[in-house]
Design a protein around this motif. Structure first.
Motif, PDB file in Angstrom:
ATOM      1  N   HIS A   1       0.880  -1.230  -0.079  1.00 13.70           N
ATOM      2  CA  HIS A   1      -0.062  -0.023   0.025  1.00 13.70           C
ATOM      3  C   HIS A   1       0.800   1.335   0.098  1.00 13.70           C
ATOM      4  N   ILE A   2       1.690   1.277   0.868  1.00 10.35           N
ATOM      5  CA  ILE A   2       2.947   2.364   1.011  1.00 10.35           C
ATOM      6  C   ILE A   2       2.231   3.895   1.173  1.00 10.35           C
ATOM      7  N   ASN A   3       0.741   3.845   1.523  1.00  9.04           N
ATOM      8  CA  ASN A   3       0.110   5.009   1.630  1.00  9.04           C
ATOM      9  C   ASN A   3      -1.320   4.687   2.576  1.00  9.04           C
ATOM     10  N   PRO A   4      -1.222   5.487   3.575  1.00  7.41           N
ATOM     11  CA  PRO A   4      -2.541   5.528   4.258  1.00  7.41           C
ATOM     12  C   PRO A   4      -3.748   5.620   3.708  1.00  7.41           C
ATOM     13  N   ALA A   5      -3.695   6.725   2.766  1.00 13.28           N
ATOM     14  CA  ALA A   5      -5.043   6.725   1.795  1.00 13.28           C
ATOM     15  C   ALA A   5      -5.492   5.609   1.237  1.00 13.28           C
ATOM     16  N   VAL A   6      -4.599   4.823   0.689  1.00 17.26           N
ATOM     17  CA  VAL A   6      -4.884   3.730  -0.169  1.00 17.26           C
ATOM     18  C   VAL A   6      -5.308   2.475   0.943  1.00 17.26           C
ATOM     19  N   THR A   7      -4.798   2.530   2.248  1.00 16.83           N
ATOM     20  CA  THR A   7      -5.230   1.474   3.049  1.00 16.83           C
ATOM     21  C   THR A   7      -6.562   1.831   3.672  1.00 16.83           C
ATOM     22  N   LEU A   8      -7.081   3.111   3.953  1.00 15.01           N
ATOM     23  CA  LEU A   8      -8.355   3.361   4.423  1.00 15.01           C
ATOM     24  C   LEU A   8      -9.235   3.262   3.136  1.00 15.01           C
ATOM     25  N   ALA A   9      -9.034   3.528   1.810  1.00 14.92           N
ATOM     26  CA  ALA A   9      -9.887   3.150   1.115  1.00 14.92           C
ATOM     27  C   ALA A   9     -10.072   1.608   1.024  1.00 14.92           C
ATOM     28  N   LEU A  10      -9.236   0.717   0.914  1.00 20.05           N
ATOM     29  CA  LEU A  10      -9.469  -0.746   0.834  1.00 20.05           C
ATOM     30  C   LEU A  10     -10.155  -1.046   2.398  1.00 20.05           C
TER      31      LEU A  10
ATOM     32  N   ILE B   1      -7.045  15.963  -4.146  1.00 21.12           N
ATOM     33  CA  ILE B   1      -8.333  15.012  -4.221  1.00 21.12           C
ATOM     34  C   ILE B   1      -8.236  14.448  -5.519  1.00 21.12           C
ATOM     35  N   ILE B   2      -8.012  15.264  -6.554  1.00 28.48           N
ATOM     36  CA  ILE B   2      -8.088  14.628  -8.084  1.00 28.48           C
ATOM     37  C   ILE B   2      -6.949  13.730  -8.343  1.00 28.48           C
ATOM     38  N   ILE B   3      -5.802  14.071  -7.928  1.00 27.67           N
ATOM     39  CA  ILE B   3      -4.493  13.413  -8.236  1.00 27.67           C
ATOM     40  C   ILE B   3      -4.437  12.391  -7.471  1.00 27.67           C
ATOM     41  N   THR B   4      -5.055  12.274  -6.321  1.00 28.98           N
ATOM     42  CA  THR B   4      -5.202  10.994  -5.464  1.00 28.98           C
ATOM     43  C   THR B   4      -6.388   9.937  -5.930  1.00 28.98           C
ATOM     44  N   PHE B   5      -7.378  10.617  -6.537  1.00 27.82           N
ATOM     45  CA  PHE B   5      -8.451   9.518  -7.114  1.00 27.82           C
ATOM     46  C   PHE B   5      -8.013   8.940  -8.449  1.00 27.82           C
ATOM     47  N   GLN B   6      -7.148   9.596  -9.291  1.00 27.14           N
ATOM     48  CA  GLN B   6      -6.621   8.966 -10.417  1.00 27.14           C
ATOM     49  C   GLN B   6      -5.601   7.956  -9.753  1.00 27.14           C
ATOM     50  N   LEU B   7      -4.866   7.927  -9.016  1.00 28.81           N
ATOM     51  CA  LEU B   7      -3.923   7.098  -8.439  1.00 28.81           C
ATOM     52  C   LEU B   7      -4.646   6.086  -7.916  1.00 28.81           C
TER      53      LEU B   7
ATOM     54  N   MET C   1      -0.152  12.958  -2.639  1.00 32.10           N
ATOM     55  CA  MET C   1      -1.230  11.993  -2.924  1.00 32.10           C
ATOM     56  C   MET C   1      -0.864  10.806  -1.928  1.00 32.10           C
ATOM     57  N   ASN C   2      -0.063  11.146  -0.771  1.00 28.72           N
ATOM     58  CA  ASN C   2       0.278  10.164   0.135  1.00 28.72           C
ATOM     59  C   ASN C   2       0.482  11.011   1.495  1.00 28.72           C
ATOM     60  N   PRO C   3      -0.378  10.899   2.354  1.00 25.28           N
ATOM     61  CA  PRO C   3      -0.153  11.365   3.684  1.00 25.28           C
ATOM     62  C   PRO C   3       0.978  11.343   4.443  1.00 25.28           C
TER      63      PRO C   3
ATOM     64  N   TYR D   1      -3.026  17.515   3.195  1.00 26.18           N
ATOM     65  CA  TYR D   1      -2.180  16.323   2.779  1.00 26.18           C
ATOM     66  C   TYR D   1      -2.681  15.239   3.489  1.00 26.18           C
ATOM     67  N   TRP D   2      -3.667  15.340   4.232  1.00 29.22           N
ATOM     68  CA  TRP D   2      -4.445  14.038   4.797  1.00 29.22           C
ATOM     69  C   TRP D   2      -5.881  13.915   4.227  1.00 29.22           C
ATOM     70  N   ILE D   3      -6.592  15.309   4.596  1.00 26.36           N
ATOM     71  CA  ILE D   3      -7.945  15.346   4.005  1.00 26.36           C
ATOM     72  C   ILE D   3      -8.133  14.939   2.524  1.00 26.36           C
ATOM     73  N   GLY D   4      -7.299  15.588   1.686  1.00 29.20           N
ATOM     74  CA  GLY D   4      -7.461  15.481   0.413  1.00 29.20           C
ATOM     75  C   GLY D   4      -7.191  14.124  -0.151  1.00 29.20           C
ATOM     76  N   PRO D   5      -6.097  13.451   0.266  1.00 25.55           N
ATOM     77  CA  PRO D   5      -5.852  12.132  -0.451  1.00 25.55           C
ATOM     78  C   PRO D   5      -6.841  11.163  -0.108  1.00 25.55           C
ATOM     79  N   ILE D   6      -7.396  11.201   1.399  1.00 24.86           N
ATOM     80  CA  ILE D   6      -8.177  10.534   1.925  1.00 24.86           C
ATOM     81  C   ILE D   6      -9.397  10.504   1.100  1.00 24.86           C
ATOM     82  N   ILE D   7     -10.257  11.618   1.025  1.00 26.32           N
ATOM     83  CA  ILE D   7     -11.237  11.764   0.445  1.00 26.32           C
ATOM     84  C   ILE D   7     -11.112  11.160  -1.338  1.00 26.32           C
ATOM     85  N   GLY D   8      -9.924  11.712  -1.761  1.00 24.90           N
ATOM     86  CA  GLY D   8      -9.811  11.121  -3.293  1.00 24.90           C
ATOM     87  C   GLY D   8      -9.753   9.785  -3.368  1.00 24.90           C
ATOM     88  N   ALA D   9      -9.052   9.155  -2.294  1.00 28.22           N
ATOM     89  CA  ALA D   9      -8.846   7.456  -2.334  1.00 28.22           C
ATOM     90  C   ALA D   9     -10.145   6.796  -2.058  1.00 28.22           C
TER      91      ALA D   9
END
Length: 299
Positions: A73-82, A142-148, A188-190, A209-217
């Motif tokens: 994952h290497i990214n808390p936003a990815v982990t929260l999304a999963l 939000i947008i760049i994390t969404f695409q990631l 894209m990664n908190p 850099y926490w709220i944006g990536p988490i929402i996007g993810a």
């Protein structure tokens, strides 16, 4: 407590330590590409292509190396999304996020230690361009994390054949950096933003850099799993389980046991349960038995 089942296993801690090491290396290499080695008289401009390629190729390498160990994952936003889409247990998500943040801090600290003091600068801390408002910076993240994360979901979808997740995710990170470095620093990664912020103690608009990536993810994961490529088999199993749980007969109830499998990666997958009939009239004869066997489970 079911979510914490299997925490004390070797496979679980291998996965957690893998997230720590992968994030440490990723942050160390990525932040290193932001260091300017020019002198005061001959300063070198920031090379967007160098930084983008270093972060992108770095994440691709870590996904290839640790994907089969921890999922990379290497990214808390990815982990929260999963976690929100039930692809990872609560226990693993909590330990993963802690390991990722710790790895990022250690990676930034290691880079700070080996870099000459006069070259450290901001150590790659993500900052919003002074020409942008906070809202614009938040929307960018939000947008760049969404695409990631949408790329992560698509490239790791077991229903898709001929997929190359490491390459696809790496290219996604490169694209995000090429576009957004001049906007927000392209986090894209908190954890990536947390590491250098802790080391040099610079917290300007860090919450973005926490709220944006988490929402996007979360939006990307939900859109992929529930709108564009929904798991129809899972929905059917869940619908059948709910119907069975609501069924009643005269003097008897249907008990649905929620059976969960535990694979090597410690993920809990919902499966259809078996049905047992409990006769209420015979409850007096079962007083000597373990009461846990007579609890009506819910799905």
């Amino acid at each position: 407590m079911v979510a914490f089942k299997g925490v004390w296993t070797q496979a679980f801690w291998k996965a957690v330590s893998g997230e720590l090491v992968a994030t440490l290396i990723f942050v160390f290499l990525g932040l290193g590409s932001t260091i300017s080695w020019g002198t005061t008289d001959n300063s070198q401009p920031m090379d967007l292509v160098q930084i983008s390629l270093c972060f992108g190729l770095g994440i691709a390498t870590m996904v290839h190396c640790f994907g089969h160990i921890s999922g990379a994952h290497i990214n808390p936003a990815v982990t929260l999304a999963l976690l929100c889409t039930r692809n990872i247990t609560l226990a693993k998500a909590l330990f993963y996020i802690f390991a990722q943040c710790l790895g990022a801090i250690l990676g930034a600290g290691l880079l700070y230690t080996i870099t000459p003091p006069n070259l450290i600068g901001n150590l790659g801390v993500t900052m919003i361009n002074e020409r942008l408002s906070i809202g614009h910076g938040l929307l960018t993240e939000i947008i760049i994390t969404f695409q990631l994360v949408f790329t992560v979901c698509s490239s790791c979808d077991p229903k898709i054949k001929d997929k190359y997740p490491a390459l696809a995710i790496g290219i996604s990170v490169v694209i995000g950096h090429l576009f957004a470095i001049n906007y927000t620093g392209a986090s894209m990664n908190p954890a990536r933003s947390l590491g250098p912020a802790v080391i040099i103690w610079k917290w300007d608009n860090h919450w973005i850099y926490w709220i944006g990536p988490i929402i996007g993810a979360i939006c990307a994961s939900a859109a992929y799993n529930y709108i564009y490529c929904p798991d129809t088999e899972f929905k059917q199993h869940l619908r059948e389980a709910l119907q069975k749980a609501k069924q009643k007969t005269k003097g008897k109830y249907l008990e649905v046991d929620d059976i969960r499998s535990h694979d090597d990666n410690d993920d809990l997958i919902l499966k259809t349960g078996t049905i047992h009939v409990i006769d209420i009239d015979q409850r007096d004869e079962k007083k000597g038995k373990d009461s846990a066997s007579e609890i009506l489970s819910t799905v």
